[in-house]
Design a protein around this motif. Structure first.
Motif, PDB file in Angstrom:
ATOM      1  N   LEU A   8       0.845  -1.198   0.000  1.00 21.66           N
ATOM      2  CA  LEU A   8       0.000   0.000   0.000  1.00 21.66           C
ATOM      3  C   LEU A   8       0.875   1.241   0.000  1.00 21.66           C
ATOM      4  CD1 LEU A   8      -2.542  -1.059   2.766  1.00 21.66           C
ATOM      5  CD2 LEU A   8      -3.024  -0.929   0.324  1.00 21.66           C
ATOM      6  N   ASP A   9       0.392   2.305  -0.601  1.00 25.12           N
ATOM      7  CA  ASP A   9       1.097   3.578  -0.519  1.00 25.12           C
ATOM      8  C   ASP A   9       1.066   4.087   0.914  1.00 25.12           C
ATOM      9  OD1 ASP A   9       1.788   3.829  -3.183  1.00 25.12           O
ATOM     10  OD2 ASP A   9      -0.211   4.603  -3.704  1.00 25.12           O
ATOM     11  N   VAL A  10       2.096   4.839   1.271  1.00 26.76           N
ATOM     12  CA  VAL A  10       2.114   5.441   2.597  1.00 26.76           C
ATOM     13  C   VAL A  10       1.041   6.510   2.666  1.00 26.76           C
ATOM     14  CG1 VAL A  10       3.467   6.819   4.211  1.00 26.76           C
ATOM     15  CG2 VAL A  10       4.554   4.968   2.908  1.00 26.76           C
ATOM     16  N   GLY A  11       0.255   6.450   3.740  1.00 29.62           N
ATOM     17  CA  GLY A  11      -0.783   7.457   3.924  1.00 29.62           C
ATOM     18  C   GLY A  11      -0.559   8.204   5.222  1.00 29.62           C
ATOM     19  N   SER A  12      -1.228   9.328   5.348  1.00 29.79           N
ATOM     20  CA  SER A  12      -1.117  10.116   6.589  1.00 29.79           C
ATOM     21  C   SER A  12      -2.208   9.695   7.563  1.00 29.79           C
ATOM     22  CB  SER A  12      -1.264  11.604   6.277  1.00 29.79           C
ATOM     23  OG  SER A  12      -1.448  12.334   7.469  1.00 29.79           O
ATOM     24  N   SER A  13      -1.879   9.762   8.816  1.00 32.21           N
ATOM     25  CA  SER A  13      -2.882   9.448   9.837  1.00 32.21           C
ATOM     26  C   SER A  13      -4.001  10.487   9.863  1.00 32.21           C
ATOM     27  CB  SER A  13      -2.229   9.352  11.219  1.00 32.21           C
ATOM     28  OG  SER A  13      -1.692  10.605  11.589  1.00 32.21           O
ATOM     29  N   LEU A  14      -3.830  11.563   9.093  1.00 34.54           N
ATOM     30  CA  LEU A  14      -4.903  12.559   9.032  1.00 34.54           C
ATOM     31  C   LEU A  14      -6.194  11.958   8.469  1.00 34.54           C
ATOM     32  CD1 LEU A  14      -2.818  15.630   7.821  1.00 34.54           C
ATOM     33  CD2 LEU A  14      -3.860  15.318  10.076  1.00 34.54           C
ATOM     34  N   PHE A  44       0.268   0.407   9.803  1.00 32.11           N
ATOM     35  CA  PHE A  44       0.440   0.301   8.351  1.00 32.11           C
ATOM     36  C   PHE A  44      -0.892   0.512   7.633  1.00 32.11           C
ATOM     37  CE2 PHE A  44       0.552  -2.314   4.477  1.00 32.11           C
ATOM     38  CZ  PHE A  44       1.618  -1.722   3.829  1.00 32.11           C
ATOM     39  N   PRO A  45      -1.011   1.303   6.610  1.00 26.83           N
ATOM     40  CA  PRO A  45       0.072   2.033   5.951  1.00 26.83           C
ATOM     41  C   PRO A  45       0.115   3.514   6.337  1.00 26.83           C
ATOM     42  CG  PRO A  45      -1.830   2.015   4.521  1.00 26.83           C
ATOM     43  CD  PRO A  45      -2.263   1.412   5.824  1.00 26.83           C
ATOM     44  N   GLU A  46      -0.495   3.863   7.483  1.00 27.19           N
ATOM     45  CA  GLU A  46      -0.548   5.278   7.849  1.00 27.19           C
ATOM     46  C   GLU A  46       0.641   5.668   8.714  1.00 27.19           C
ATOM     47  OE1 GLU A  46      -4.141   5.997   9.962  1.00 27.19           O
ATOM     48  OE2 GLU A  46      -5.425   5.523   8.251  1.00 27.19           O
ATOM     49  N   THR A  47       1.006   6.931   8.642  1.00 29.05           N
ATOM     50  CA  THR A  47       1.982   7.449   9.586  1.00 29.05           C
ATOM     51  C   THR A  47       1.549   8.820  10.055  1.00 29.05           C
ATOM     52  OG1 THR A  47       4.282   8.065   9.979  1.00 29.05           O
ATOM     53  CG2 THR A  47       3.435   8.454   7.775  1.00 29.05           C
ATOM     54  N   SER A  48       1.855   9.107  11.316  1.00 24.64           N
ATOM     55  CA  SER A  48       1.583  10.438  11.863  1.00 24.64           C
ATOM     56  C   SER A  48       2.823  11.305  11.798  1.00 24.64           C
ATOM     57  CB  SER A  48       1.139  10.320  13.322  1.00 24.64           C
ATOM     58  OG  SER A  48       0.019   9.485  13.422  1.00 24.64           O
TER      59      SER A  48
END
Lengths: 546, 335
Positions: A10-16, B87-91
């Motif tokens: 998966l593409d990296v996404g923001s926690s936003l 995964f796949p989110e980052t803060s």
């Protein structure tokens, strides 16, 4: 083909993308609570707000904020008994904010700079008669004029001010200050008629074609008590004494003769004023005789203290039984279980040249005699919550209605009456906006306030003071006034400290350009840390809906 | 009163609050800036009122500032890693790497060496982890990083147990505290006395250039310490107390209040040390008995039902020892 790196699908996404606001069961809300100072102010000043402006150096803005509620800031800064400071939450941290001294600084600055108020931008076509140019009448006239009404003020005296001029000695309220603030009221178009005592209100209204009237004639008659006295004993009443001193000053006539030893009978502020005035008129001894004890004395502590510093003597638990020229007989009293003084039968002689009675004041209500529906109870006129008497269109306030008799209460009456007269004239009754919850001490987080001492007003040397009518309490310089203003804890009202913005673990507080904040409910989890760490109690938690 | 101008400037909230509209921008905290980096952005899955999420944003935002935005971070396993990067989110809004529970200091050492080899001396390295990764699991790697004086700022967010896995005792858990693995049973309920490690003092024993402690209750102090650390090359250690509502049993709104209480009773001393010597400490401003700190936490509830004065006294003695060791009250008298 998968072109992503090994083991990455998966593409990296923001926690936003993850709206944690959905976790919330309670949400924070910015509120304005009622600061205790505002709540305690008889004139309804928005003290917290004008202190906020003064803290930032916007003195003119602060002064204009006061002027929305009270046309006499420089007078207030001298004679108000500042119930705001008694209520101030800061007193529980170190000392109350010196609100009164800052108000005086602002009032004096306005006079110095010549700041003025714009006349109304429209004329209502209505005409209101104000009877009495004391604090209540001046306040009502000012507010009515600002609302666009024509206002005529009539007073039997040759000058404006009422008790501020004829009751409060010049060492507490210099006449130049009073004159400057009255002149500002006249400048917006209030018409004053002096030496024009109104004897019959109904006829005055009819003759002048007035649409409404506000009566605030004060309480200028000294109460007399029957004291057996020999002929040639010198007995005066305090109100007349203060009045005569004032007029002697203006007219360069002789001041009242009091003699070397003066006894003042009574325990109120007028008794203190009379004793201090006697000292200034040359009495070597001024002795206040009061039938109860210091605790029961209605006079304010600061005035009693200043009087004592000037050498005024006080005799508690004493009544005057008999007066002869040169002396009087004093009976000692004892308080009974309910706190009332009872005679003991013990007497002593007191050498004295004159006796000044300061046993309270009454109102001359003869101007209302011809008007029906006005209820007089215990010597004062009954009014409803609009300050209207039983007679439609006739309002009353100040010392002639049942209330504490202070300048500030009178100013408050004038404002309250003006708002209701305005509503009555426009047939749109004035509705007071809802009063928010009180910002009590329990709502504050005082950790955040830096410790700071109270800037005490300098006082004239007591010895110098008693020989003149110079002003006793001096004002603050600019730096001290601002320092003092910055001690305000802004109870219940945001002052832009950024704490909520900083302490949110979820960055869910948005800082807006105008120094305000708003919550980002997409991410706020409802932890309540902003509420807990808000210094001034301007955030609350409410249950989440649904 | 030549000093008045200085004092006036700091009212009405002095430097205790995050910002102060009455002072110039440069005198406000970095966190009061509407355009702060928010290195740890919204949407993370930390609990309500998480002290670690707050502490990490305070510290890393300051480090970003102190490195002119040229910052990379290594993260040990733990709450901070788990809640910020499902995964796949980052803060994270900075380059960020997670490897293992125990090797964050070693990975950071390698990063610093690699950057030096590439000639990128402007890029700075921070490593961060919880008390489990720091005090227990990664301790060997950390000690190695210290003794080699690798150019890394290591930040430990200390919430005094393994909270992510369900509140197990760590080497930083205080005596008498209840955790899943130190139950309330026997004559001395909760965690035992006399065990655990004081890593700031162990770090000082390595005589690295800079060691400091801080809490989320004093933002200005925390920011100042990160900025000072970023001006130094070599191994630096910052130990930040971050209360955990879940593990401590405090109300979610009380995270900062609890951290403040820890400093005001003396149980958590706030100080800094250069080259192994303590050079300053933050004086207690409003001293409270340790009992007041304990009472707000459910993990110490067993000390009050029935009341265990013997244990409370021992904890007070620990606080008193810190007060004496770091001069937490003497300075106040002196100033």
């Amino acid at each position: 083909m998968n072109e992503k790196p090994f083991a990455i699908t998966l593409d990296v996404g923001s926690s936003l993308a993850n709206h944690t606001g959905s976790w919330r069961t309670e949400r924070p809300l910015y509120v304005d609570r009622m600061p205790p100072c505002n709540h305690a102010c008889p004139a309804g000043e928005n003290i917290q707000k004008w202190l906020y402006l003064a803290e930032g150096g916007d003195y003119e803005g602060a002064w204009r904020m006061i002027m929305q509620d009270n046309p006499l800031p420089a007078v207030m800064g001298r004679v108000c008994y500042h119930p705001c400071q008694t209520a101030c939450n800061r007193a529980q941290v170190d000392e109350a904010v010196g609100i009164n001294s800052i108000e005086r600084f602002l009032g004096d600055l306005a006079i110095e700079k010549g700041w003025s108020i714009e006349p109304p931008d429209h004329e209502s076509g209505k005409h209101v008669l104000v009877v009495g140019a004391g604090p209540s009448g001046l306040s009502a006239a000012y507010h009515l004029r600002r609302a666009g009404h024509a206002v005529t003020v009539r007073d039997g005296a040759p000058m404006a001010g009422g008790m501020m001029r004829f009751g409060i000695p010049a060492y507490r309220l210099p006449r130049t200050v009073l004159d400057a603030e009255v002149a500002r009221i006249a400048a917006i178009g209030v018409r004053f008629e002096f030496d024009a005592k109104v004897d019959d209100l109904e006829r005055a209204i009819a003759d002048g074609g007035f649409d409404a009237a506000f009566v605030a004639v004060g309480a200028h008659l000294g109460k007399r008590a029957h004291i057996p006295a020999g002929e040639a004993s010198r007995i005066l009443d305090a109100v007349s004494l203060l009045h005569d001193v004032e007029l002697a000053d203006e007219a360069h006539t002789t001041t009242p003769m009091l003699g070397r030893r003066v006894v003042v009978y009574g325990g109120g502020n007028t008794a203190i004023d009379a004793a201090r005035t006697a000292k200034r008129l040359g009495a070597s001894d001024a002795i206040i005789v009061y039938r109860r004890t210091r605790d029961h004395m209605p006079a304010h502590d600061s005035e009693v203290r200043e009087a004592q510093e000037e050498g005024v003597q006080l005799r508690w638990l004493s009544t005057i039984a008999h007066v002869e020229p040169g002396s009087m007989r004093i009976e000692k009293m004892a308080l009974d279980e309910s706190g009332f003084p009872q005679p003991t039968g013990e007497f002593e002689e007191l050498e004295a040249d004159s006796l000044v009675l300061a046993l309270g004041q009454e109102t001359d209500l003869s101007l209302l005699d011809a008007i029906a529906d006005i209820t007089v109870d215990d010597g004062v006129v009954q009014v409803d919550e609009r300050m209207m008497t039983g007679h439609a269109g006739v309002f009353a306030g100040g010392d002639m209605v049942p209330a504490e008799r202070t300048v500030t209460v009178a100013v408050g009456h004038g404002k309250q009456a003006a708002r209701n007269i305005d509503g009555w004239l426009r047939a749109e009754p004035f509705v007071h906006p809802p009063v928010p919850e009180l910002a009590g001490f329990d709502k504050l987080n005082t950790w955040y306030y830096a410790d700071a001492p109270h800037q005490v007003r300098a006082k004239l040397e007591a010895a110098r003071r008693t020989s003149t009518f110079d002003e006793v309490v001096h004002g603050l310089d600019e730096q001290s006034a601002q320092f003092e203003a910055r001690r305000c804890m802004s109870c219940g009202n945001c002052f832009g400290c950024d704490n909520c913005f900083g302490v949110c673990p979820d960055n869910a507080v948005i800082k807006l350009a105008d120094g305000k904040y708003e919550f980002d409910y997409d991410f706020c989890k409802g932890c309540g840390m902003c509420v807990q760490e808000c210094p001034c109690g301007s955030i609350t938690m409410i249950p989440e809906e649904g | 009163m030549a000093d008045t101008e200085h004092h006036v400037r700091f009212y009405q909230v002095g430097s205790f609050a995050v910002g102060n509209r009455l002072v110039p921008l440069e005198l406000r905290s970095l966190q009061s800036d509407a355009n702060r980096p928010n290195a740890l952005t919204s949407g993370h899955r930390a609990c309500q009122g998480c002290g670690e999420a707050l502490g990490a944003r305070y510290a890393i935002d300051a480090a970003v500032h102190g490195s002119d935005g040229q910052l990379v971070a290594v993260n040990a396993t733990g709450c901070l890693e788990v809640f910020s990067t499902p995964f796949p989110e980052t803060s994270w809004q900075i380059p960020w790497l997670h490897s293992l529970f125990g090797n964050a200091p070693a990975v950071a050492s390698g990063m610093a060496a690699g950057l030096r080899a590439l000639g990128k001396s402007d890029v700075r390295v921070v490593a961060q982890g919880g008390d489990g990764a720091t005090v227990d699991i990664g301790f060997g790697c950390l000690s190695g990083m210290f003794e080699r004086n690798d150019d890394v700022l290591y930040i430990c967010y200390d919430n005094e147990a393994y909270m992510n896995t369900g509140v197990q005792r760590s080497g930083a858990t205080p005596p008498a505290a209840r955790t899943m693995t130190t139950q309330v049973a026997g004559p001395e309920p909760g965690n035992v006395f006399g065990q655990g490690k004081d890593v700031p003092r162990i770090a000082m024993a390595h005589e690295i250039p800079y060691v400091a402690t801080a809490t989320v209750a004093d933002l200005r102090d925390l920011e100042a310490k990160v900025l000072r650390a970023m001006q130094i090359r070599g191994a630096r250690y910052l130990h930040v107390l971050v209360p955990c509502p879940l593990g401590w049993g405090t109300a979610s709104c009380d995270t900062i209040t609890a951290a403040r209480a820890a400093t005001q009773c003396g149980i958590f001393p706030v100080f800094e040390a250069y080259d192994g010597e303590v050079t300053s400490s933050t004086p207690i401003r409003r001293q409270i008995p340790v009992e007041e700190y304990l009472r707000m936490q459910k993990r110490f509830a067993h000390l009050f039902k029935p009341r265990r004065d013997d244990i409370i006294d021992r904890l007070q003695a620990m606080a008193d020892r810190n007060i004496a060791r770091y001069g937490l009250l003497e300075q106040e008298v002196a100033s």
